[in-house]
Write a protein that holds these residues in place. Structure first.
Motif, short mmCIF file in Angstrom:
data_model
loop_
_atom_site.label_atom_id
_atom_site.label_comp_id
_atom_site.label_asym_id
_atom_site.label_seq_id
_atom_site.Cartn_x
_atom_site.Cartn_y
_atom_site.Cartn_z
N ARG A 102 20.41 -3.32 11.83
CA ARG A 102 20.95 -1.19 11.10
C ARG A 102 21.05 -1.54 10.26
O ARG A 102 21.48 -2.09 9.50
CB ARG A 102 21.41 -0.47 12.10
CG ARG A 102 21.16 0.20 13.35
CD ARG A 102 22.17 0.88 14.09
NE ARG A 102 23.30 0.92 14.16
CZ ARG A 102 24.32 0.83 14.83
NH1 ARG A 102 23.84 -0.16 15.87
NH2 ARG A 102 25.87 0.54 14.69
N GLY A 103 21.10 -0.61 8.90
CA GLY A 103 21.48 -0.38 7.69
C GLY A 103 20.52 -0.56 6.57
O GLY A 103 19.39 -0.93 7.22
N ARG A 104 20.50 -0.56 5.41
CA ARG A 104 19.54 -0.56 3.76
C ARG A 104 20.34 -1.85 3.47
O ARG A 104 21.13 -1.90 2.87
CB ARG A 104 19.26 0.36 3.49
CG ARG A 104 18.90 1.25 4.98
CD ARG A 104 18.17 2.78 3.10
NE ARG A 104 18.86 3.09 3.74
CZ ARG A 104 19.22 3.90 1.50
NH1 ARG A 104 17.95 3.55 1.22
NH2 ARG A 104 19.51 4.67 1.69
N VAL A 105 19.57 -2.52 2.49
CA VAL A 105 20.70 -3.35 1.84
C VAL A 105 19.72 -2.80 0.78
O VAL A 105 18.79 -2.56 -0.16
CB VAL A 105 20.05 -5.10 2.38
CG1 VAL A 105 20.38 -5.75 0.46
CG2 VAL A 105 20.74 -5.39 2.86
N LEU A 106 19.83 -2.64 -0.70
CA LEU A 106 19.91 -2.04 -1.97
C LEU A 106 20.60 -3.31 -3.55
O LEU A 106 21.46 -3.90 -2.86
CB LEU A 106 20.65 -0.78 -1.98
CG LEU A 106 20.17 0.19 -1.42
CD1 LEU A 106 21.12 1.52 -1.57
CD2 LEU A 106 18.71 0.82 -1.05
N TYR A 107 19.28 -3.72 -4.35
CA TYR A 107 19.70 -4.46 -5.07
C TYR A 107 19.41 -3.00 -6.38
O TYR A 107 18.15 -3.30 -6.36
CB TYR A 107 18.45 -5.74 -5.45
CG TYR A 107 19.18 -6.41 -4.74
CD1 TYR A 107 19.29 -6.95 -3.28
CD2 TYR A 107 18.33 -7.35 -5.09
CE1 TYR A 107 19.68 -8.14 -2.36
CE2 TYR A 107 18.87 -9.01 -4.43
CZ TYR A 107 19.53 -9.27 -3.25
OH TYR A 107 19.59 -9.62 -2.28
N ASP A 108 20.71 -3.32 -7.36
CA ASP A 108 20.40 -2.25 -8.14
C ASP A 108 19.76 -1.09 -7.46
O ASP A 108 18.69 -0.03 -8.72
CB ASP A 108 19.28 -2.39 -9.35
CG ASP A 108 20.27 -3.80 -9.82
OD1 ASP A 108 21.84 -4.09 -10.01
OD2 ASP A 108 19.79 -4.76 -10.68
N GLY A 109 19.81 -0.89 -6.61
CA GLY A 109 19.56 0.80 -6.05
C GLY A 109 18.22 0.80 -5.39
O GLY A 109 17.84 2.04 -4.28
N LYS A 110 17.57 -0.22 -5.54
CA LYS A 110 16.66 -0.44 -4.67
C LYS A 110 16.58 -1.04 -3.53
O LYS A 110 16.65 -2.07 -3.39
CB LYS A 110 15.19 -1.33 -5.50
CG LYS A 110 13.74 -1.42 -5.32
CD LYS A 110 13.16 -2.10 -6.42
CE LYS A 110 11.60 -2.71 -5.57
NZ LYS A 110 12.16 -4.17 -5.92
N ASP A 111 15.77 -0.14 -2.63
CA ASP A 111 15.41 -0.70 -1.73
C ASP A 111 15.28 -1.90 -1.24
O ASP A 111 13.99 -1.94 -1.46
CB ASP A 111 15.26 0.67 -0.22
CG ASP A 111 15.40 -0.42 1.69
OD1 ASP A 111 15.39 -0.75 1.78
OD2 ASP A 111 15.34 0.64 2.11
N VAL A 112 15.93 -2.73 -0.43
CA VAL A 112 14.96 -4.52 0.07
C VAL A 112 14.73 -4.69 1.23
O VAL A 112 14.51 -6.14 1.11
CB VAL A 112 15.29 -5.43 -1.33
CG1 VAL A 112 15.14 -5.46 -2.10
CG2 VAL A 112 17.24 -6.03 -0.96
#
Lengths: 366, 361
Positions: free
Chosen positions: B63-73
């Motif tokens: 579950r959930g999201r990982v963002l690098y500088d706001g971008k979903d990766v």
């Protein structure tokens, strides 16, 4: 009962692992063998146990020459660094295994297994296999197996080295209690000065297969006879500065001048090595006689309760130990302080000339 | 370089997780600031490696999201995230020279040879590897090899973050501090986002500006080394950081006085007020360094029995019994040592209260 190691040398190929070692240990004593990795600690234990045969020299047990008598015929127990248990046997059977061959009754075995397991707090794990245990529980099982048969000679080879620090803290305390209750010769090897001090008893300091110094553990800590002993028996290794004594003062590292007071007063003119343990270097001036040393910060290592600040003074690398958490920027220039009463003085061959008189080190509130 | 955001992350290795206990990561929601040096610290099985693998992309969270500088990766594999990783064991090509090992990630990306040479020399310089550039990696020591692994991450100028998984495991204890220092230096020079997983408090506290302490799939505290030492927000942090760890005593409150099996310990006004409002099991906590031990009766001194005195050279550890509870205190060298009886003083500024394991503040 007593064990005597008489002029023992052990060679393996061209390497000398033990170099003319003599020792006498008595029942009811705890003996710590302290030394760096490869100092010969494990080799010495194996010779005492009868696992290895000396190249020359004798091992006497109760006055009888036991050199070359197999370990099976001796009443010896050994605990290793690695957690050694029988993988297919349960914890209960592992602990009971040394008693199986003794012809003891089942009831008696059961009583001993339960008593020993209780000492090591593993009595709830009897039905588990070693693979179902944590590292700490595996080593507790191995230690229980070594204790259960009440051997005359109990050898422990860095038993806590593979455990994490929290488990070490717990087991160290428990082992002290257990050793006190034993009627045996306990020999315990370690590389850690703090562990050696905590176990107390007598100490054998080793380096490169030789014995450097023996005696009651705290005495040796406070009077390391050579610079090498001071290095082995200090963690971090003892700091040193070269110095010259003349005309009532000592000049260290060219630019630090200290008066010759107290135990330094009797040091005749000449060249010396001044050693000071890290806990006697300080980030703040504590007493008016403290000498200042200007240094450059290499790294502040924080271990939880203490900080080790690695610094350079010219070519000298020093480590300051402070209680609590102290961050210092890498590359910053700071003063550190040392009280002259804390210096050990060694001559150029590394032999002790003067040591801080025991009890003279006043409380250094930091 | 990147700011990494973990948005409502949870992870289970089971296909159909049922209860909370099926989750290796329960709920994690936090931000790793660009240029920060972070350590992920916790006992084995706490989920720290799983979390690192979620950040790197080796594991996709349930579950959930990982963002690098706001971008979903979240669904991108590690090679598309521009991260470098250093593992427990050095990962390099033994038959290649140190130079070629360092150049590999750049050549792979089709970088100009002159640029490759320039970058490799810069990085070799930082890591003190210049004298070894022409040597084969195979013959080098473990610490040199681990520096090469690190160098392979540093050569790329576009790297978003460097992730470390217990990188000093294979290093000789006497050499560890050199590498710790190197890592600190690199962080100061390059201002990269660094995340470092370890179960060892010295590693974590020495390396990190911010230490993230994990327990059973959750973050129990994020703080500076000093925060964790002086103000542990959870009894686990108090126990896990410091050797010996913090002392905890179950207590009840009466006004400003904590009662421990009949012994009375005076708290400061603010702590006591928090305690009176709190629900759940109340515990008093104090670090062994701050617990004062007197061999003679003193004002506000709580009588205790001395069980063991452990000489550690630079100080002594006193193991004390207060009724049936065990406490440890650190006695500085030269301080008068109690024999059988001792009187304990709990300085109010260092005496904390915890309710159901959480610090009252």
């Amino acid at each position: 009962m007593g064990i005597v190691v008489d002029s023992v040398t052990k060679k393996m190929g061209r390497e000398t692992h033990i170099n003319n070692v003599s020792l006498e240990l008595e029942t009811g004593t705890t003996n710590v063998v302290l030394g760096h990795t490869l100092a010969g600690k494990t080799s010495l234990l194996r010779l005492m146990a009868g696992l290895d045969r000396p190249t020359s020299g004798r091992v006497l047990v109760d006055g009888r020459d036991m050199t070359g008598v197999s370990v099976r015929k001796r009443n010896v127990a050994m605990v290793y660094q690695q957690f050694v248990n029988y993988p297919s046997l349960t914890v209960y059977k592992n602990i009971a295994s040394p008693l199986k061959m003794s012809g003891m009754s089942k009831g008696e075995i059961d009583r001993k297994v339960r008593k020993t397991a209780a000492m090591l707090h593993i009595e709830d794990l009897f039905e588990r296999l070693p693979s179902e245990l944590s590292g700490g529980q595996q080593q507790r099982t191995a230690i229980a197996r070594s204790l259960v048969k009440e051997a005359d000679l109990l050898l422990l080879d860095e038993p806590l080295v593979n455990l994490d620090y929290k488990l070490r803290e717990e087991l160290r305390l428990e082992l002290q209690d257990i050793f006190k209750q034993r009627e045996a010769i306990v020999v315990y090897t370690t590389t850690e000065p703090a562990e050696a001090l905590m176990l107390g008893g007598d100490i054998v300091v080793m380096d490169e297969g030789r014995i450097l110094q023996t005696g009651p553990t705290p005495d040796v800590y406070h009077n390391p006879a050579t610079l090498k002993v001071a290095q082995v028996f200090s963690d971090p290794p003892i700091n040193y500065l070269n110095g010259t004594v003349q005309a009532g003062t000592a000049k260290l590292a060219k630019d630090i001048e200290i008066p010759l007071d107290g135990h330094l007063r009797s040091v005749p003119p000449g060249n010396y090595i001044f050693g000071v343990r890290s806990n006697h270097l300080s980030l703040s001036k504590v007493a008016k006689e403290d000498a200042e040393i200007r240094v450059k910060v290499e790294l502040a290592e924080i271990n939880g309760s203490e900080t080790f600040i690695h610094v350079n003074h010219g070519d000298y690398r020093l480590v300051v130990q402070e209680d609590g958490i102290h961050s210092r920027r890498i590359g910053s220039e700071i003063p550190i302080y040392v009280n002259p009463c804390c210096f050990f003085v060694y001559d150029e061959s590394g032999a002790l000339v003067a040591s801080p008189p025991h009890g003279s080190i006043q409380e250094r509130v930091k | 370089m990147a700011r990494i955001e973990l948005n409502e992350i949870a992870h289970s290795y089971l296909r159909n997780p049922k209860g909370e206990s099926d989750y290796a990561i329960k709920r994690i929601h936090n931000v790793w600031e660009d240029g920060g040096a972070y350590a992920l610290l916790g006992p084995s099985g706490c989920g720290k490696t799983t979390l690192l693998n979620i950040i790197s992309g080796l594991v996709t969270p349930s579950r959930g999201r990982v963002l690098y500088d706001g971008k979903d990766v979240t669904s991108l594999p590690p090679e598309k995230r521009n991260i470098a990783q250093v593992f427990q064991f050095p990962v390099l090509y033994d038959t290649l020279t140190v130079f070629d090992n360092l150049a590999f990630p750049l050549r792979n990306r089709g970088i100009e040879p002159s640029e490759v040479t320039k970058r490799v020399h810069e990085v070799a310089d930082i890591l003190d590897l210049t004298p070894f550039l022409k040597k084969k990696a195979a013959g080098l020591t473990a610490d040199a090899k681990q520096k090469i692994s690190l160098g392979r991450g540093l050569v790329r100028s576009d790297v978003a973050a460097i992730l470390f998984d217990e990188p000093l495991t294979v290093i000789d204890p006497h050499l560890k501090w050199h590498l710790r220092r190197k890592l600190k230096e690199i962080h100061e020079q390059l201002k990269l986002t660094l995340i470092y997983v370890t179960h060892d408090q010295t590693e974590a506290l020495t390396f990190a500006d911010q230490v993230v302490v994990m327990l059973e799939g959750e973050i129990v505290q994020i703080g500076t080394p000093q925060d964790l030492y002086e103000n542990p927000e959870h009894t686990f942090v108090g126990y896990f950081i410091g050797s010996p760890g913090m002392n905890f005593l179950t207590c009840t409150l009466e006004g400003n006085v904590a009662q421990v099996d009949g012994a009375k310990i005076v708290l400061d006004e603010k702590t006591a007020a928090l305690g009176r409002k709190a629900q759940g099991k109340l515990e008093l906590g104090i670090r062994p360094m701050y617990l004062e031990v007197s061999p003679v009766p003193v004002e506000n001194g709580v009588p205790a029995k001395v069980k063991v005195l452990e000489d550690q050279g630079c100080h002594k550890i006193a193991v004390l019994m207060l009724a049936d509870k065990t406490l440890q205190a650190m006695l500085p060298e030269g301080k008068p040592v109690p024999e059988e009886k001792a009187w304990l003083v709990f300085p109010p500024q260092w005496t904390r209260l915890f309710a159901d394991g959480r610090l009252l503040k």
